[in-house]
Design an enzyme around this catalytic site. Structure first.
Site, PDB file in Angstrom:
ATOM      1  N   LYS A  79      -0.364   7.474   3.235  1.00 47.15           N
ATOM      2  CA  LYS A  79      -0.609   6.987   1.873  1.00 47.15           C
ATOM      3  C   LYS A  79      -2.111   7.014   1.609  1.00 47.15           C
ATOM      4  CE  LYS A  79       0.696   2.950  -0.991  1.00 47.15           C
ATOM      5  NZ  LYS A  79       1.458   1.677  -0.972  1.00 47.15           N
ATOM      6  N   SER A 154       4.955   1.056  -4.509  1.00 47.35           N
ATOM      7  CA  SER A 154       3.831   1.921  -4.818  1.00 47.35           C
ATOM      8  C   SER A 154       3.703   3.133  -3.896  1.00 47.35           C
ATOM      9  CB  SER A 154       2.543   1.109  -4.744  1.00 47.35           C
ATOM     10  OG  SER A 154       2.327   0.643  -3.417  1.00 47.35           O
ATOM     11  N   SER A 178       6.625  -2.121  -1.445  1.00 44.08           N
ATOM     12  CA  SER A 178       6.159  -0.761  -1.712  1.00 44.08           C
ATOM     13  C   SER A 178       6.570   0.317  -0.718  1.00 44.08           C
ATOM     14  CB  SER A 178       4.638  -0.750  -1.843  1.00 44.08           C
ATOM     15  OG  SER A 178       4.300  -1.185  -3.122  1.00 44.08           O
TER      16      SER A 178
HETATM   17  N1  GLN Z   1       5.288  -3.919  -7.014  1.00 42.41           N
HETATM   18  C1  GLN Z   1       4.589  -4.931  -6.299  1.00 42.41           C
HETATM   19  C2  GLN Z   1       3.212  -5.125  -6.873  1.00 42.41           C
HETATM   20  O1  GLN Z   1       2.873  -4.424  -7.777  1.00 42.41           O
HETATM   21  C3  GLN Z   1       4.510  -4.586  -4.841  1.00 42.41           C
HETATM   22  C4  GLN Z   1       3.530  -3.529  -4.557  1.00 42.41           C
HETATM   23  C5  GLN Z   1       3.312  -3.294  -3.096  1.00 42.41           C
HETATM   24  O2  GLN Z   1       4.145  -3.636  -2.252  1.00 42.41           O
HETATM   25  N2  GLN Z   1       2.160  -2.732  -2.776  1.00 42.41           N
HETATM   26  O3  GLN Z   1       2.480  -5.972  -6.469  1.00 42.41           O
END
Ligand code: GLN
Length: 486
Positions: A79, A154, A178
């Site tokens: 990532k 994400s 994510s």
């Molecule tokens: N969707 C969640 C957020 O926006 C989780 C994102 C993540 O796990 N990085 O915080």
């Protein structure tokens, strides 16, 4: 016959050992696949083909010399929030668009020591804030099963790349879902390990008390192989936990007969989607046929998890993202009038709308006079949720629940409604709040042919149990073997 890019890492590793193929051949096959479908999907922020081939040549030399490790020569993508020395690490943000870290994150160092071939860095929501990979400065990644749909986020680039054959395995990060959400939406397997099991050194921080790196792959066997590499104590991360991490591959063939799975009623009461309901029912049936029994549970504070998360995560983010000021690295505005104006303009121009929303939310929640009412209260709720899970695990070996309340949604559908977007994580966030390991695996498909994932959650440092349960499930089902027809 399958092309090389379609095989799992476990199978490819066998083929490398028996000399049926070489790392260079595998790497070239994946690179060709990237050439063929990347324009449609945009899984990557950066691909480094020449360097990947060089790493593959080196891996082949190592294998020939009998110096190979289990995943030497297998291509991976990381990532874009994991520092990779000398390569652009942007977090899909304009503010880091030109940042080349001078050091490797611990996970990248471990991958290099294994002799894995790093293909490039995968697209993500800006600073990992999002559930759809739409907030990326580089544009959205698309779901390989239907390019009109979001891949989840994400770590959307990491999950879509595995689903589409643009990588054999990948790493993602999970702060509130994510890894698990995009894995579920793309029909692949993904695990968020226990907080502290994988070093966060060199992972660009979003919410440090929740962030965790984990693997995304086609099956439980590959997840175990990657866990074997990345789990472990790291003195460079003070939250990394020193303990003996097992060989996770040893759990792949252990029978699950006699195990007890908890079904928290607060998770299932919320389920409205008929496709997700059907998939969850089918999953229960599979486990029952394997000799697993079920116990109904209650996690009474679960309903507060999402609200508390959206205080804690933005609070930590507002503090972590204070370092991007246009001075030391990253983007700096071109026109400004003095130092303060330079800070303001660099941040105004460098951050996207969602990141700014989080910084404002977090700064407000931490400000004097509000801290007790918001941050402190959220921290107390977090303890209550952790205690709920602790009690639950006195009655069961693992918990089964959905990963997401619905199948993947359309690109653009929730971009103007942050609350709807946040609600996508209602089943994944509680797991981060309690620091537990959670895993998403393919559980079936919607009536429109979109992947739906099931989620397994275990007690702290019980990743091996998740490997055992997901492997048993995958021996009985073929959802994880299905591929999108791109
Ligand atoms: N969707 C969640 C957020 O926006 C989780 C994102 C993540 O796990 N990085 O915080």
């Amino acid at each position: 016959m399958l092309a090389l890019y379609e095989y799992t890492a476990g199978r490819l590793a066998e083929m490398l050992r028996t000399k049926e193929t070489s790392s260079v051949e595998i790497t070239r096959s994946v690179l060709e696949r990237i050439d063929a479908v990347e324009e449609k999907l945009r899984c990557y922020v950066t691909v480094s083909p020449e360097e990947a081939v060089k790493m593959a040549e080196e891996a082949d030399r190592r294998l020939a010399a009998g110096d190979g490790k289990p995943l030497t020569g297998i291509p991976i993508a990381i990532k874009d929030n994991m520092c990779w020395k000398g390569h652009r690490t942007t977090c899909a943000s304009k503010i880091l668009h030109n940042f080349h870290p001078p050091y490797d994150s611990t996970v990248v160092r471990l991958l290099k020591e294994e002799g894995i071939v790093i293909l490039g860095s995968a697209n993500m929501d800006e600073f990992a804030m999002g559930s759809s990979t739409e907030t990326s400065h580089w544009g959205p990644t698309r779901n390989p099963w239907n390019v009109e749909m979001i891949p989840g986020g994400s770590s959307g680039g990491s999950a879509a790349a595995v689903a589409a054959g643009e990588a054999v395995v990948t790493l993602g990060s999970d702060t509130g879902g994510s890894i698990r959400l995009p894995a579920a939406f793309c029909g692949v397997s993904g695990m968020k390990p226990t907080y502290g099991a994988v070093s966060r050194y060199g992972l660009v921080a979003y919410a440090s008390s929740l962030d965790q790196i984990g693997p995304i792959a086609r099956d439980a066997r590959d997840i175990a192989l990657l866990l074997n590499i990345i789990c472990g104590h790291d003195p460079k991360d003070s939250t990394s936990v020193p303990r003996d991490y097992p060989n996770f591959s040893n759990s792949l063939d252990k029978p699950v007969k006699g195990m007890k799975i908890g079904l928290p009623r607060e998770f299932f009461d919320k389920l409205e989607d008929p496709d997700v309901n059907r998939v969850m029912k089918d999953a229960r049936q599979i486990y029952r046929s394997l000799g697993v029994s079920f116990v109904d549970l209650s996690l009474p504070h679960l309903d507060y998890a999402l609200a508390a998360y959206y205080i804690i995560a933005p609070s930590e983010a507002s503090s972590n993202l204070a370092r991007y000021d246009g001075v030391k690295y990253g983007f700096r505005a071109e026109n400004f009038d003095g130092m303060i104006d330079m800070y303001c303009r660099s941040r105004a121009e460098g951050f996207g709308a969602e990141v700014k929303r989080r910084i404002m939310l977090g700064t407000y929640a931490l400000s004097s006079g509000y801290y007790d009412a918001y941050y402190l209260k959220a921290a107390k709720i977090r303890t209550l949720i952790t205690n709920d899970f602790r009690k639950a695990f006195e009655e069961c070996d693992a918990i089964l629940c959905p990963t997401a309340p619905s199948p993947p949604f359309r690109i653009g559908e929730k971009m103007d409604d942050p609350i709807q977007m946040y609600l996508t994580d209602v089943f994944t966030i509680p797991v981060n709040m309690a620091g537990l390991p959670g895993m998403a695996i393919p559980g079936g498909f919607s009536s429109d042919g979109l992947p739906i994932g099931i989620q397994l959650v275990a007690s702290h440092f019980e990743e091996a149990r998740l490997v055992q349960l997901s492997s048993a499930f995958q021996k009985e089902t073929d959802h994880h073997l299905k591929r999108p027809s791109l």
